[in-house]
Write a protein that holds these residues in place. Structure first.
Motif, PDB file in Angstrom:
ATOM      1  N   HIS A 122       0.915  -1.050   0.155  1.00  0.00           N
ATOM      2  CA  HIS A 122      -0.066  -0.068  -0.102  1.00  0.00           C
ATOM      3  C   HIS A 122       0.918   1.249  -0.062  1.00  0.00           C
ATOM      4  O   HIS A 122       0.218   2.434  -0.169  1.00  0.00           O
ATOM      5  CB  HIS A 122      -0.914   0.111   1.300  1.00  0.00           C
ATOM      6  CG  HIS A 122      -1.722  -1.192   1.500  1.00  0.00           C
ATOM      7  ND1 HIS A 122      -2.883  -1.474   0.208  1.00  0.00           N
ATOM      8  CD2 HIS A 122      -1.831  -2.292   1.928  1.00  0.00           C
ATOM      9  CE1 HIS A 122      -3.380  -2.690   0.606  1.00  0.00           C
ATOM     10  NE2 HIS A 122      -2.661  -3.015   1.951  1.00  0.00           N
ATOM     11  N   GLU A 123       2.208   1.212   0.316  1.00  0.00           N
ATOM     12  CA  GLU A 123       2.898   2.310   0.019  1.00  0.00           C
ATOM     13  C   GLU A 123       3.975   2.256  -1.018  1.00  0.00           C
ATOM     14  O   GLU A 123       4.642   1.249  -1.300  1.00  0.00           O
ATOM     15  CB  GLU A 123       3.826   2.567   1.438  1.00  0.00           C
ATOM     16  CG  GLU A 123       3.098   2.590   2.670  1.00  0.00           C
ATOM     17  CD  GLU A 123       3.714   2.918   4.084  1.00  0.00           C
ATOM     18  OE1 GLU A 123       4.954   3.553   3.841  1.00  0.00           O
ATOM     19  OE2 GLU A 123       3.431   2.114   4.872  1.00  0.00           O
ATOM     20  N   SER A 124       4.014   3.336  -1.866  1.00  0.00           N
ATOM     21  CA  SER A 124       4.791   3.419  -3.084  1.00  0.00           C
ATOM     22  C   SER A 124       6.506   3.203  -2.820  1.00  0.00           C
ATOM     23  O   SER A 124       7.053   2.795  -3.510  1.00  0.00           O
ATOM     24  CB  SER A 124       4.634   4.453  -3.756  1.00  0.00           C
ATOM     25  OG  SER A 124       5.015   5.788  -3.336  1.00  0.00           O
ATOM     26  N   SER A 125       6.618   3.639  -1.388  1.00  0.00           N
ATOM     27  CA  SER A 125       8.162   3.947  -1.149  1.00  0.00           C
ATOM     28  C   SER A 125       8.526   2.584  -0.289  1.00  0.00           C
ATOM     29  O   SER A 125       9.714   2.373   0.131  1.00  0.00           O
ATOM     30  CB  SER A 125       8.285   5.052  -0.280  1.00  0.00           C
ATOM     31  OG  SER A 125       7.799   4.663   1.108  1.00  0.00           O
ATOM     32  N   ALA A 126       7.701   1.584  -0.377  1.00  0.00           N
ATOM     33  CA  ALA A 126       8.074   0.209   0.116  1.00  0.00           C
ATOM     34  C   ALA A 126       8.251  -0.955  -0.849  1.00  0.00           C
ATOM     35  O   ALA A 126       7.843  -0.609  -2.109  1.00  0.00           O
ATOM     36  CB  ALA A 126       6.984  -0.228   1.015  1.00  0.00           C
ATOM     37  N   LEU A 127       8.981  -1.884  -0.278  1.00  0.00           N
ATOM     38  CA  LEU A 127       8.961  -3.181  -1.312  1.00  0.00           C
ATOM     39  C   LEU A 127       7.646  -3.828  -1.328  1.00  0.00           C
ATOM     40  O   LEU A 127       6.988  -3.837  -0.136  1.00  0.00           O
ATOM     41  CB  LEU A 127       9.851  -4.108  -0.548  1.00  0.00           C
ATOM     42  CG  LEU A 127      11.334  -4.156  -0.989  1.00  0.00           C
ATOM     43  CD1 LEU A 127      12.040  -5.302  -0.115  1.00  0.00           C
ATOM     44  CD2 LEU A 127      11.743  -4.351  -2.199  1.00  0.00           C
ATOM     45  N   SER A 128       7.074  -4.142  -2.398  1.00  0.00           N
ATOM     46  CA  SER A 128       5.811  -5.065  -2.295  1.00  0.00           C
ATOM     47  C   SER A 128       6.105  -6.397  -1.830  1.00  0.00           C
ATOM     48  O   SER A 128       7.383  -6.914  -1.619  1.00  0.00           O
ATOM     49  CB  SER A 128       5.166  -5.149  -3.855  1.00  0.00           C
ATOM     50  OG  SER A 128       6.127  -6.181  -4.464  1.00  0.00           O
TER      51      SER A 128
END
Length: 127
Positions: free
Chosen positions: A18-24
């Motif tokens: 859910h966060e663009s700055s995180a690893l999926s």
């Protein structure tokens, strides 16, 4: 393609869909597979459900949809300074042969570790 820059020990990369700055979660699974396949020391790379932390591990990991640049912990939090320190460490240990003329051509602000190493390789092997 996402590019993550993290400092060993001090920082972690979040895992979240859910966060663009995180690893999926898919990227985290791929990282876990990469760690196993390349027999990296799993005590030095801690992958939990929520984050990834690199401990006493520096380098560059290229996955299919992202890259991870792990920089050494130094007094400055600037990635460019950490890249300089890492290259000096590699030079002093004999793993990397860098000439002073090459050092001046490196843009530590804009180039990631992979790009810097590729630049040094092509400069050394240019005809």
């Amino acid at each position: 393609m996402k590019h993550f820059v993290v400092t060993e020990c001090y920082a972690s990369i979040l895992i979240s869909d859910h966060e663009s700055s995180a690893l999926s979660t898919l990227q985290a699974d791929e990282l876990s597979s990469y760690i196993s396949m390349n027999r990296l020391d799993q005590d030095l790379i801690r992958v939990s459900r929520k984050s990834v932390t690199f401990i006493n591990y520096v380098g560059f990991i290229q996955l299919s949809s992202c890259s991870i640049e792990i920089l050494p912990k130094v007094s400055s939090n600037e990635p460019s300074q950490s890249r300089r320190v890492l290259l000096r460490m590699l030079e002093r240990t004999g793993y990397l042969d860098i000439h002073e003329s090459q050092v001046g051509q490196i843009d530590y602000e804009k180039m990631n570790l992979f790009e810097i190493l590729a630049f040094l390789f092509t400069e050394k092997h240019a005809c």
